[in-house]
Design a protein around this motif. Structure first.
Motif, short mmCIF file in Angstrom:
data_model
loop_
_atom_site.label_atom_id
_atom_site.label_comp_id
_atom_site.label_asym_id
_atom_site.label_seq_id
_atom_site.Cartn_x
_atom_site.Cartn_y
_atom_site.Cartn_z
N LEU A 164 10.07 84.43 139.23
CA LEU A 164 8.91 83.89 138.75
C LEU A 164 9.15 84.18 137.17
O LEU A 164 8.28 83.19 136.73
CB LEU A 164 7.79 84.71 139.16
CG LEU A 164 7.50 84.63 140.77
CD1 LEU A 164 6.24 85.61 141.01
CD2 LEU A 164 7.15 83.37 140.98
N SER A 165 9.78 85.18 136.75
CA SER A 165 10.13 84.95 135.31
C SER A 165 10.69 83.65 134.90
O SER A 165 10.26 82.76 133.82
CB SER A 165 10.95 85.95 134.82
OG SER A 165 10.43 87.22 134.89
N SER A 166 11.71 83.11 135.52
CA SER A 166 12.35 81.80 135.41
C SER A 166 11.18 80.58 135.20
O SER A 166 11.14 79.71 134.45
CB SER A 166 13.52 81.43 136.20
OG SER A 166 14.61 82.50 135.99
N GLU A 167 10.45 80.69 136.43
CA GLU A 167 9.58 79.52 136.51
C GLU A 167 8.22 79.72 135.64
O GLU A 167 7.78 78.44 135.20
CB GLU A 167 8.90 79.72 137.91
CG GLU A 167 8.07 78.67 138.50
CD GLU A 167 7.99 78.60 139.97
OE1 GLU A 167 6.85 77.91 140.48
OE2 GLU A 167 8.53 79.34 140.66
N LEU A 168 7.65 80.81 135.41
CA LEU A 168 6.55 80.89 134.43
C LEU A 168 6.85 81.15 133.05
O LEU A 168 5.66 81.35 132.40
CB LEU A 168 5.74 82.14 135.37
CG LEU A 168 5.43 81.93 136.72
CD1 LEU A 168 4.52 82.91 137.30
CD2 LEU A 168 4.66 80.58 136.82
N LEU A 169 7.84 81.41 132.52
CA LEU A 169 8.02 81.79 131.14
C LEU A 169 7.57 80.78 130.17
O LEU A 169 6.82 81.12 129.12
CB LEU A 169 9.70 82.12 130.82
CG LEU A 169 9.75 82.51 129.35
CD1 LEU A 169 9.28 83.71 129.15
CD2 LEU A 169 11.72 82.83 129.37
N GLU A 170 7.77 79.40 130.61
CA GLU A 170 7.13 78.33 129.67
C GLU A 170 5.55 78.38 129.81
O GLU A 170 5.20 77.81 128.66
CB GLU A 170 7.64 76.98 130.21
CG GLU A 170 7.03 76.79 131.65
CD GLU A 170 7.80 75.31 131.90
OE1 GLU A 170 6.90 74.87 133.10
OE2 GLU A 170 8.82 74.89 131.42
N LYS A 233 8.22 92.70 124.12
CA LYS A 233 8.22 91.39 124.28
C LYS A 233 9.42 90.65 124.52
O LYS A 233 9.45 89.33 124.92
CB LYS A 233 7.23 90.96 123.18
CG LYS A 233 8.03 91.07 121.80
CD LYS A 233 7.03 90.73 120.68
CE LYS A 233 7.63 91.05 119.21
NZ LYS A 233 6.69 90.66 118.14
N TRP A 234 10.58 91.53 124.14
CA TRP A 234 11.86 90.73 124.21
C TRP A 234 12.49 91.06 125.67
O TRP A 234 13.89 90.66 125.89
CB TRP A 234 12.79 91.05 123.19
CG TRP A 234 13.64 89.68 123.00
CD1 TRP A 234 13.38 88.34 122.60
CD2 TRP A 234 15.27 89.71 122.75
NE1 TRP A 234 14.45 87.79 122.39
CE2 TRP A 234 15.64 88.70 122.42
CE3 TRP A 234 16.26 90.71 122.82
CZ2 TRP A 234 16.97 88.09 122.35
CZ3 TRP A 234 17.49 90.38 122.70
CH2 TRP A 234 17.68 89.21 122.35
N THR A 235 11.80 91.68 126.47
CA THR A 235 12.34 92.06 127.81
C THR A 235 11.53 91.27 129.01
O THR A 235 10.19 91.35 129.06
CB THR A 235 11.80 93.79 128.15
OG1 THR A 235 12.49 94.37 126.92
CG2 THR A 235 12.13 94.10 129.27
N ILE A 236 12.40 90.49 129.69
CA ILE A 236 12.09 89.51 130.51
C ILE A 236 12.64 89.56 131.81
O ILE A 236 13.95 89.71 131.76
CB ILE A 236 11.93 88.03 129.81
CG1 ILE A 236 11.04 87.84 128.71
CG2 ILE A 236 11.55 86.96 131.17
CD1 ILE A 236 11.23 86.80 127.96
#
Length: 250
Positions: A164-170, A233-236
């Motif tokens: 979901l990080s990959s999908e929703l980061l944008e 904020k740089w942790t994803i």
């Protein structure tokens, strides 16, 4: 410094244990807080413990419809949501021969399906940026006997931090996981362990932890505050294990 000053936050399963302590720490960091629960007694106690400024809602984590209603309630109360801690869950441990299809489905509904569809329902509500923290477990990594279903639910939930990080980061939605080891919470009271064996079970669990004790809800909550705040904020798509060294022993 108030690290969450003015942040609009949601904590599921926030009426006891880790969720309740996280709500307290969110408030101490300046956040606005909504918590959910399902047990009427816990809901009533949370209202007293957290004060009138906190909205306490009943939401069944196993129900997709309830997740949609919760998202609507959050939208009506806040407009937008800055932080979500998806903490609601159940820990059911049993040998494989005791599992029924109904019990299996119940665990996955609460621990996986409910939070997945809550994320979906919250998509129009999340601010950009927003931070989401999933409460997973070291059980996703440890092959403990009788934890097969529970561990599988947590492994599935943990996997979503990356997918979901990959999908929703944008969309500006940042997702991470906190993975506690054994913690002194009401969750362990729900495992169905007979009182006669409880002390021995606790000793056996503590012996598996290098620090020699259970963690506390406050220790987990501090990790959640960090992941929720702009400090991370740089942790994803990451997992923060807070387990007293439990994983050292495999």
């Amino acid at each position: 410094m108030a690290r969450l000053a003015g942040k609009r936050t949601l904590i599921t399963g926030g009426t006891s244990g880790i969720g309740l302590e996280t709500a307290r720490q969110f408030l101490a960091e300046g956040a606005r807080v909504i918590v959910t629960g399902v047990n009427p007694d816990s809901i009533a106690k949370a209202k007293v413990a957290l004060g009138e400024q906190v909205l306490v809602l009943r939401a069944d984590s196993a129900s997709v419809a309830a997740q949609q209603d919760l998202a609507q309630a959050v939208k009506e109360h806040y407009g937008q949501l800055d932080i979500a801690f998806l903490n609601a869950g159940v820990a059911a441990w049993a040998p494989i021969e005791q599992w029924t299809e109904q019990a299996f489905d119940a665990s996955f509904n609460i621990n996986v399906k409910g939070p997945f569809f809550l994320m979906k329902a919250l998509l129009p509500v999340f601010a950009s940026p927003a931070s989401v923290v999933f409460n997973t477990s070291v059980s996703a990594h440890v092959g403990a006997a009788q934890s097969s279903v529970y561990a599988a639910t947590k492994a599935a939930f943990l996997s979503m931090t990356k997918t979901l990080s990959s999908e929703l980061l944008e969309r500006g939605i940042r997702i991470n996981a906190v993975s506690p080891g054994p913690v002194e919470t009401p969750l362990y009271d729900k495992l169905g362990i007979p009182d006669a064996y409880r002390d021995q079970v606790n000793k056996d669990i503590a012996a598996s932890i290098p620090l020699g004790r259970f963690g506390t809800p406050g220790e987990i909550a501090k990790a959640v505050v960090y992941l929720a705040s702009d400090e991370s904020k740089w942790t994803i798509g990451s997992e923060l294990v807070v387990d007293g060294g439990r994983l050292i022993n495999g």
